[in-house]
Design a protein around this motif. Structure first.
Motif, mmCIF file in Angstrom:
data_model
loop_
_atom_site.group_PDB
_atom_site.id
_atom_site.type_symbol
_atom_site.label_atom_id
_atom_site.label_comp_id
_atom_site.label_asym_id
_atom_site.label_seq_id
_atom_site.Cartn_x
_atom_site.Cartn_y
_atom_site.Cartn_z
ATOM 1 N N VAL A 43 25.226 19.812 -9.920
ATOM 2 C CA VAL A 43 24.816 20.181 -8.562
ATOM 3 C C VAL A 43 25.828 21.178 -8.016
ATOM 4 C CG1 VAL A 43 24.493 19.357 -6.214
ATOM 5 C CG2 VAL A 43 23.646 18.021 -8.133
ATOM 6 N N ARG A 44 25.303 22.295 -7.470
ATOM 7 C CA ARG A 44 26.134 23.347 -6.879
ATOM 8 C C ARG A 44 26.980 22.794 -5.737
ATOM 9 N NH1 ARG A 44 25.217 28.907 -7.396
ATOM 10 N NH2 ARG A 44 23.101 29.153 -8.149
ATOM 11 N N THR A 45 28.248 23.199 -5.665
ATOM 12 C CA THR A 45 29.081 22.730 -4.546
ATOM 13 C C THR A 45 29.279 23.819 -3.518
ATOM 14 O OG1 THR A 45 30.993 23.263 -5.893
ATOM 15 C CG2 THR A 45 30.320 20.954 -5.805
ATOM 16 N N GLN A 46 29.027 25.101 -3.902
ATOM 17 C CA GLN A 46 29.170 26.184 -2.926
ATOM 18 C C GLN A 46 27.825 26.882 -2.741
ATOM 19 O OE1 GLN A 46 32.170 28.148 -5.078
ATOM 20 N NE2 GLN A 46 33.806 26.951 -4.133
ATOM 21 N N ALA A 47 27.661 27.527 -1.561
ATOM 22 C CA ALA A 47 26.414 28.238 -1.294
ATOM 23 C C ALA A 47 26.289 29.422 -2.243
ATOM 24 C CB ALA A 47 26.381 28.726 0.149
ATOM 25 N N ALA A 48 25.059 29.736 -2.640
ATOM 26 C CA ALA A 48 24.823 30.880 -3.502
ATOM 27 C C ALA A 48 25.094 32.159 -2.729
ATOM 28 C CB ALA A 48 23.379 30.863 -4.000
ATOM 29 N N PRO A 49 25.517 33.268 -3.438
ATOM 30 C CA PRO A 49 25.790 34.526 -2.723
ATOM 31 C C PRO A 49 24.517 35.086 -2.083
ATOM 32 C CG PRO A 49 25.834 34.832 -5.107
ATOM 33 C CD PRO A 49 25.783 33.357 -4.863
ATOM 34 N N VAL A 50 24.710 35.779 -0.962
ATOM 35 C CA VAL A 50 23.568 36.342 -0.230
ATOM 36 C C VAL A 50 23.026 37.540 -1.020
ATOM 37 C CG1 VAL A 50 22.862 37.439 1.910
ATOM 38 C CG2 VAL A 50 24.550 35.605 1.932
ATOM 39 N N LEU A 51 21.684 37.635 -1.166
ATOM 40 C CA LEU A 51 21.077 38.741 -1.892
ATOM 41 C C LEU A 51 20.870 39.920 -0.957
ATOM 42 C CD1 LEU A 51 18.359 36.812 -3.887
ATOM 43 C CD2 LEU A 51 20.510 37.698 -4.757
ATOM 44 N N PRO A 52 20.900 41.158 -1.501
ATOM 45 C CA PRO A 52 20.629 42.318 -0.637
ATOM 46 C C PRO A 52 19.163 42.335 -0.225
ATOM 47 C CG PRO A 52 20.801 42.971 -2.934
ATOM 48 C CD PRO A 52 21.192 41.528 -2.877
ATOM 49 N N PRO A 53 18.816 42.996 0.905
ATOM 50 C CA PRO A 53 17.418 43.053 1.340
ATOM 51 C C PRO A 53 16.585 43.858 0.345
ATOM 52 C CG PRO A 53 18.744 44.537 2.630
ATOM 53 C CD PRO A 53 19.694 43.754 1.795
#
Lengths: 401, 378
Positions: B10-20
């Protein structure tokens, strides 16, 4: 209903004329009688007719010398062989076409079925055109087209189209008498390569089980697929070179009016396979498309939300569920392909119908026995396939709560 | 599993934000979304365009630009530079249509075809009136009329025409029409037999259906051709054309039975119970309540069976019947015309004919499927 006594009027006794059970017995008795009369009449007529026309009524012909040759056999056969041998030759030729056809039609059908759902507009459109055009044209027409319009007008043996190999030496020849390919010659040490292949399969399976166990315990995924592939290809390759390349190719050489060496694939076989594969693949493509579409959208969305990659979604979530829908009609298509291989009779490929229900029937005249045996063969194939299918369906059935 | 953080996957950090997204509408946006959405997609697009560019010009040249439109014999079609020989199709069209049927009586064939087409349109059009009358005419009156017209009746001035000279498109249509007319009622009876509570009836139906569906059509045709004359009394010799008609009808009935059975099985139990509660017997229950609904449900399946049957009619050539495909395959050997271009042209023409019929039927079946589904949406 029971429990409380109600004063019902006494049930009137039904006249046997209106009793459904009595009627049922009468109807069934009449049906048995009618079928019995029909079968008895047909059988007695057949025996009388066959005796009047001197048609054999038994299987004595089975062990008699056939006296005709067959131009493509998988087992030793000559004009001195028996009609029984001709039957086995035909049956094996049918099974050969069915096996090769099923294999390639499945691959092509899956590719086209997935392509029809592709987000790429032009790929999806081309797949649709292929499916709609070929499945709406009778298979027989396609076979005649491949055979009479494409393969027959090819140049003769002496002007063969040469397909060059890697070393610059002619690799294969294409002419109106078929495709001449180099024949592989297996040396004695080739067994070592086979043994290495078997060992690699066992190792790959073992590693797969181990990787699954690790994944269940820790969630860590080992690259079991790639490792298995490397094992199955690498180990036999090492064995091959260690044993001193025991596989050589016998190249065909043009001598006079024909080729010596190599193996010839009949144009009839090529045309039959082309037709069967291209035609059946369109139906398999439609089945695959419907199967994938039957998996609810929420399934792949949920899988994506869990963080699976696109390939994993397809491999772990969509395909296992789609396969359950795809398998029954897919086996039906395999049976259809096998039954359609009987169209070989139109282009002269020696399959079961052409050899047995054609040549043997015409020579011996034993129509009833021969057609019964031919039909029985196809019935047995159908029966075995549907048994295997229901066994598979039981294995993969959903466990409902 | 008490705490999600303690589990390795299970991921412990938020995934990186994707570009628009870059472009999402307009022609360029469409191209990007549908043709170049990724490296693989772009490769496939390029390959597909290259394939079309490789095949299409040659095909168009062969079919139209280099084609021979007028000629009196095969001489001008034999040169390897020219394309399809449409002149040959024009010359042979009567043979493709009617085989060797006497030309002065061809109007009889045409009349049969026109009446049949009119009745079929009546039956298939979704909003046509009085379909029961149409069905009666098609299934009972039309076969009689067709038989009298085609094979002749001396008393009304139509000379007998032997089936040996029948051929072409008209025989293909005849075989399919007989297959359809017999297989629908036959299939319904077999399907009812298979769903029957009477064991003997059920077993007999199952054996027949599974037997016929398990063997190739060619063997059924062989059986009809070689064994039917043996099964009948010695002085009866069934007509050469009648034997494959029997074979095709039996074959189509078994396939139709499975389609109809699907419809019967999809009927809710309440329909049977409701009809029985109203006091209907088995015959009226089936005729008035169950069959009309069950058959409507499986119209697409029925049409698909017809498509298969129509394509399968080409196989009657194996017992020596001159159907359309056999006429095409024979005409190409005519020494006046013979040549490699002639074979190809003939096959292309036949393919177009079958494609138009089968594709039309499959479109009709899809249309019916949609309009039936509309019915069920409220």
């Amino acid at each position: 209903m029971s429990g409380r006594a109600v004063d019902l009027p006494p049930v009137a006794k039904i006249s046997p004329f209106y009793d459904p059970r009595v009627r049922g017995f009468v109807y069934q008795g009449l049906l048995v009688l009618a079928l019995g009369i029909l079968i008895y009449g047909a059988a007695s007529n057949a025996i009388a007719n066959m005796q009047a026309r001197n048609i054999p009524t038994n299987f004595d012909f089975w062990n008699k010398t056939s006296g005709f040759d067959i131009n493509f056999t998988l087992i030793p056969y000559s004009a001195q062989s028996t009609f029984g041998d001709a039957f086995w030759v035909g049956l094996l030729n049918t099974l050969l076409v069915a096996a090769i056809g099923v294999f390639f039609a499945t691959i092509l059908g899956f590719i086209v079925g997935v392509a029809r759902l592709s987000p790429n507009w032009i790929v999806a459109r081309m797949a649709t055109i292929y499916v709609e055009s070929l499945r709406n044209v009778p298979l027989l027409l396609q076979l005649l087209f491949w055979y009479n319009a494409i393969l027959k007008p090819l140049p003769g043996v002496r002007d063969s189209i040469v397909i060059p190999g890697l070393s610059g030496k002619p690799f294969a020849f294409l002419n109106n008498r078929g495709l001449v390919l180099p024949q592989p010659v297996f040396g004695a040490e080739f067994d070592l390569v086979l043994a290495a292949f078997g060992l690699a399969c066992l190792l790959a399976a073992g590693f797969w089980f181990y990787a699954r166990k690790i994944q269940r315990e820790t969630g860590r995924r080992l690259p079991s697929g790639w490792a298995g592939l490397a094992l199955v290809i690498g180990l036999p390759a090492i064995a091959y070179f260690a044993a001193g390349s025991p596989l050589t190719l016998d190249y065909p050489v043009l001598r006079g009016f024909n080729f010596s060496g190599g193996a010839r694939v009949l144009p009839e076989l090529v045309a039959l396979l082309l037709g069967l594969i291209l035609y059946t693949a369109t139906f398999i493509a439609e089945i695959v498309r419907a199967g994938i579409q039957s998996v609810a959208r929420g399934q792949s969305e949920a899988a994506l939300a869990l963080g699976l990659s696109g390939g994993q979604v397809l491999r772990l979530v969509v395909i296992p569920q789609a396969m359950r829908v795809i398998t029954p009609p897919l086996t039906n298509q395999f049976l259809n392909l096998t039954k359609n291989s009987t169209l070989a009779v139109f282009i002269g490929y020696p399959d079961l119908v052409q050899v047995f229900a054609g040549s043997v029937l015409n020579i011996t005249g034993a129509a009833v026995q021969i057609i019964a045996v031919t039909m029985a063969v196809y019935l047995v194939i159908s029966l075995l396939t549907s048994l295997a299918m229901s066994f598979y369906m039981r294995l993969t059935a959903t466990v409902e709560r | 599993m008490a705490d999600a953080r303690s589990v390795a996957y299970v991921r412990t950090q938020a995934a990186p934000v994707l570009p628009p997204p870059a472009l999402s509408d307009g022609a360029l946006g469409w191209l990007r979304a549908n043709l170049f959405s990724g490296p693989f997609s772009a490769i496939f697009t390029v390959l597909a365009v290259a394939f079309i560019a490789w095949v299409a010009p040659g095909l168009i040249r062969y079919l139209f630009i280099d084609a021979v439109w007028t000629a009196n014999d095969g001489a001008s079609c034999r040169s390897p530079e020219v394309g399809a020989c449409w002149a040959y199709i024009g010359q042979k069209l009567p043979f493709f249509m009617y085989g060797s049927y006497p030309r002065e009586w061809v109007w009889r064939v045409n009349m049969t075809l026109v009446v049949g087409a009119a009745l079929i349109v009546w039956l298939l059009a979704p909003k046509a009136p009085a379909k029961q009358i149409g069905a009666f005419l098609f299934f009972v009156v039309y076969p009689l009329l067709g038989f009298i017209l085609l094979s002749g009746w001396e008393k009304i001035g139509l000379p007998k025409i032997d089936t040996d000279v029948w051929g072409g498109v008209f025989v293909s249509l005849l075989v399919s029409a007989v297959g359809i007319v017999v297989s629908l009622p036959g299939g319904v009876l077999l399907a009812m037999g298979r769903r029957s509570t009477l064991p003997v009836v059920r077993i007999a139906s199952v054996i027949f259906i599974e037997f016929v569906r398990g063997v190739p059509l060619i063997t059924v045709l062989f059986m009809a051709n070689f064994m039917l004359p043996l099964f009948l009394p010695e002085n009866w010799t069934p007509d050469r054309l009648l034997r494959p008609l029997v074979g095709v009808s039996l074959f189509a009935s078994a396939y139709m039975a499975e389609v109809v059975r699907g419809g019967l099985q999809a009927m809710p139990k309440g329909q049977f119970e409701g009809a029985m509660a109203l006091g209907l017997g088995y015959g009226r229950l089936m005729r008035l309540v169950v069959l009309p609904q069950a058959l409507t449900k499986v119209i697409p399946g029925i049409v698909n069976t017809f498509i298969g049957l129509f394509k399968d009619t080409t196989l009657v050539a194996v017992v020596g019947i001159y159907d359309f495909l056999r006429a095409v395959d024979t005409a190409r050997l005519d020494p006046v015309w013979a040549g490699p271009n002639i074979s190809t042209t003939g096959y292309i023409f036949a393919a177009l004919f079958y494609f138009i019929f089968c594709f039309g039927m499959s479109r009709y079946s899809q249309y019916m499927e949609r309009s039936l589904a509309k019915d069920r949406l409220r």
